[in-house]
Design a protein around this motif. Structure first.
Motif, PDB file in Angstrom:
ATOM      1  N   ASP A  26       0.835  -1.195   0.000  1.00  0.00           N
ATOM      2  CA  ASP A  26       0.000   0.000   0.000  1.00  0.00           C
ATOM      3  C   ASP A  26       0.872   1.247   0.000  1.00  0.00           C
ATOM      4  OD1 ASP A  26      -2.217   1.582   0.065  1.00  0.00           O
ATOM      5  OD2 ASP A  26      -2.541   1.368   2.228  1.00  0.00           O
ATOM      6  N   PRO A  27       1.131   1.852  -1.164  1.00  0.00           N
ATOM      7  CA  PRO A  27       0.568   1.477  -2.448  1.00  0.00           C
ATOM      8  C   PRO A  27       1.365   0.365  -3.119  1.00  0.00           C
ATOM      9  CG  PRO A  27       1.884   3.450  -2.709  1.00  0.00           C
ATOM     10  CD  PRO A  27       1.941   3.086  -1.250  1.00  0.00           C
ATOM     11  N   GLY A  28       0.673  -0.315  -4.006  1.00  0.00           N
ATOM     12  CA  GLY A  28       1.322  -1.377  -4.756  1.00  0.00           C
ATOM     13  C   GLY A  28       0.760  -1.459  -6.157  1.00  0.00           C
ATOM     14  N   ILE A  29       1.578  -1.954  -7.090  1.00  0.00           N
ATOM     15  CA  ILE A  29       1.089  -2.163  -8.449  1.00  0.00           C
ATOM     16  C   ILE A  29       1.442  -3.576  -8.893  1.00  0.00           C
ATOM     17  CG2 ILE A  29       1.242   0.281  -9.118  1.00  0.00           C
ATOM     18  CD1 ILE A  29       3.797  -0.378 -10.631  1.00  0.00           C
ATOM     19  N   VAL A  30       0.612  -4.116  -9.764  1.00  0.00           N
ATOM     20  CA  VAL A  30       0.831  -5.474 -10.271  1.00  0.00           C
ATOM     21  C   VAL A  30       1.174  -5.371 -11.748  1.00  0.00           C
ATOM     22  CG1 VAL A  30      -0.245  -7.731 -10.650  1.00  0.00           C
ATOM     23  CG2 VAL A  30      -0.828  -6.411  -8.605  1.00  0.00           C
ATOM     24  N   VAL A  31       2.246  -6.052 -12.166  1.00  0.00           N
ATOM     25  CA  VAL A  31       2.569  -6.089 -13.594  1.00  0.00           C
ATOM     26  C   VAL A  31       2.546  -7.542 -14.071  1.00  0.00           C
ATOM     27  CG1 VAL A  31       3.903  -3.934 -13.614  1.00  0.00           C
ATOM     28  CG2 VAL A  31       5.084  -6.096 -13.214  1.00  0.00           C
ATOM     29  N   ASP A  32       2.249  -7.699 -15.354  1.00  0.00           N
ATOM     30  CA  ASP A  32       2.099  -9.040 -15.909  1.00  0.00           C
ATOM     31  C   ASP A  32       3.464  -9.678 -16.159  1.00  0.00           C
ATOM     32  OD1 ASP A  32       1.443 -11.320 -17.263  1.00  0.00           O
ATOM     33  OD2 ASP A  32       0.676 -10.304 -19.060  1.00  0.00           O
ATOM     34  N   GLY A  33       3.743 -10.729 -15.408  1.00  0.00           N
ATOM     35  CA  GLY A  33       5.037 -11.400 -15.510  1.00  0.00           C
ATOM     36  C   GLY A  33       5.166 -12.317 -16.709  1.00  0.00           C
ATOM     37  N   ASN A  34       4.093 -12.488 -17.450  1.00  0.00           N
ATOM     38  CA  ASN A  34       4.175 -13.333 -18.649  1.00  0.00           C
ATOM     39  C   ASN A  34       4.581 -12.520 -19.883  1.00  0.00           C
ATOM     40  OD1 ASN A  34       3.234 -15.958 -17.577  1.00  0.00           O
ATOM     41  ND2 ASN A  34       1.453 -14.714 -17.062  1.00  0.00           N
ATOM     42  N   ALA A  35       4.584 -11.207 -19.718  1.00  0.00           N
ATOM     43  CA  ALA A  35       4.941 -10.334 -20.850  1.00  0.00           C
ATOM     44  C   ALA A  35       6.453 -10.369 -21.085  1.00  0.00           C
ATOM     45  CB  ALA A  35       4.498  -8.908 -20.527  1.00  0.00           C
ATOM     46  N   SER A  36       6.880  -9.871 -22.233  1.00  0.00           N
ATOM     47  CA  SER A  36       8.315  -9.788 -22.532  1.00  0.00           C
ATOM     48  C   SER A  36       8.947  -8.785 -21.570  1.00  0.00           C
ATOM     49  CB  SER A  36       8.520  -9.304 -23.965  1.00  0.00           C
ATOM     50  OG  SER A  36       8.094  -7.958 -24.055  1.00  0.00           O
ATOM     51  N   LYS A  37      10.279  -8.853 -21.446  1.00  0.00           N
ATOM     52  CA  LYS A  37      10.921  -7.947 -20.484  1.00  0.00           C
ATOM     53  C   LYS A  37      10.767  -6.478 -20.887  1.00  0.00           C
ATOM     54  CE  LYS A  37      15.795  -8.660 -21.914  1.00  0.00           C
ATOM     55  NZ  LYS A  37      15.833  -9.518 -23.070  1.00  0.00           N
ATOM     56  N   GLU A  38      10.689  -6.222 -22.193  1.00  0.00           N
ATOM     57  CA  GLU A  38      10.507  -4.846 -22.664  1.00  0.00           C
ATOM     58  C   GLU A  38       9.107  -4.331 -22.270  1.00  0.00           C
ATOM     59  OE1 GLU A  38      11.426  -7.342 -24.719  1.00  0.00           O
ATOM     60  OE2 GLU A  38      13.556  -6.858 -25.019  1.00  0.00           O
ATOM     61  N   LYS A  39       8.114  -5.179 -22.512  1.00  0.00           N
ATOM     62  CA  LYS A  39       6.731  -4.792 -22.174  1.00  0.00           C
ATOM     63  C   LYS A  39       6.579  -4.605 -20.668  1.00  0.00           C
ATOM     64  CE  LYS A  39       3.459  -6.166 -25.675  1.00  0.00           C
ATOM     65  NZ  LYS A  39       2.742  -7.302 -26.257  1.00  0.00           N
ATOM     66  N   MET A  40       7.223  -5.506 -19.919  1.00  0.00           N
ATOM     67  CA  MET A  40       7.115  -5.431 -18.460  1.00  0.00           C
ATOM     68  C   MET A  40       7.686  -4.107 -17.953  1.00  0.00           C
ATOM     69  SD  MET A  40       8.216  -8.247 -15.686  1.00  0.00           S
ATOM     70  CE  MET A  40       8.454  -9.677 -16.699  1.00  0.00           C
TER      71      MET A  40
END
Ligand code: TYD
Length: 212
Positions: A186-200
């Motif tokens: 808090d605060p926190g954000i979630v990023v998609d770990g299945n994406a490419s490293k550039e997208k992440m």
């Protein structure tokens, strides 16, 4: 964008996720990106290089030594906080690969069995870990479960007690529980770990700006 937003003062950013979720790559890429924007960056990780110095304790610990491990990670974090604080005060952006949430998820898998109900477990963990918790400005969780291992990553040898896939499944579940209850997130954000490293990286930057 990052330059304008971040030049002024230090910020503490934590990157979390299960083993092989890509934390180290994201941390490094993020550090480079901040540096490119003219910021001074301190890239760090837990456990620190002092964690096990001279004890070789990880080679002899078993899974039921989770309380010893918890105490060790907390001790390590207390020392680490001094360095984090110094760097923050000198205006740097701290990128920290693992922090309190790792103890919550990795040691929590075993500790939760000591409690009759989930709320007591959560309260206990939160109280115990808060003593060593220097609050991050934002925590980034890399949402990756896959087979609990990312294939073709580095050749680094995993610690045996953390290798078990079933165990990592439990760790992943506890990360999600912490996130849904905003425990150390808090605060926190979630990023998609299945994406490419550039997208992440792009995803992380766009979500981070709001908090920095
Ligand atoms: P690390 O060196 O970060 O491994 P990796 O680079 O594969 O993520 O951490 C080693 C292990 O320590 C990792 O499996 C997670 C574990 N760990 C805990 O169990 N509790 C903690 O509080 C921390 C910081 C790490």
């Amino acid at each position: 964008m990052l330059k304008d937003v971040l030049m002024a003062k230090g910020r503490f950013v934590v990157i979390e996720g299960i083993d092989r979720s890509g934390k180290t790559t994201l941390s490094r890429n993020l550090a480079k990106e901040f540096q490119r924007g003219g910021n001074k960056v301190y890239l760090t990780h837990e456990p620190t290089s002092f964690f096990d110095t001279g004890l070789d304790v990880l080679n002899r610990l078993k899974k039921d030594d989770y309380m010893i491990l918890l105490a060790m990670f907390i001790r390590d974090r207390l020392e680490h906080n001094k360095i984090i604080k110094e760097n923050l005060e000198s205006g740097k952006i701290i990128i920290c690969d693992r922090y309190s949430l790792s103890s919550f998820a990795y040691q929590g898998v075993f500790i939760r069995d000591l409690f009759n109900d989930n709320d007591s477990f959560l309260n206990w963990m939160e109280t115990v870990l808060t003593v060593s918790h220097y609050k991050p400005d934002v925590t980034v969780f890399i949402d990756y479960n896959g087979k609990y291992y990312r294939q073709g990553n580095d050749e680094k040898r995993e610690l045996e007690i953390f290798e078990d896939k079933e165990y990592l499944g439990g760790v992943y579940d506890l990360y999600n529980m912490a996130i849904s209850k905003k425990i150390f997130f808090d605060p926190g954000i979630v990023v998609d770990g299945n994406a490419s490293k550039e997208k992440m990286l792009l995803d992380t930057i766009s979500k981070l700006e709001k908090y920095l």
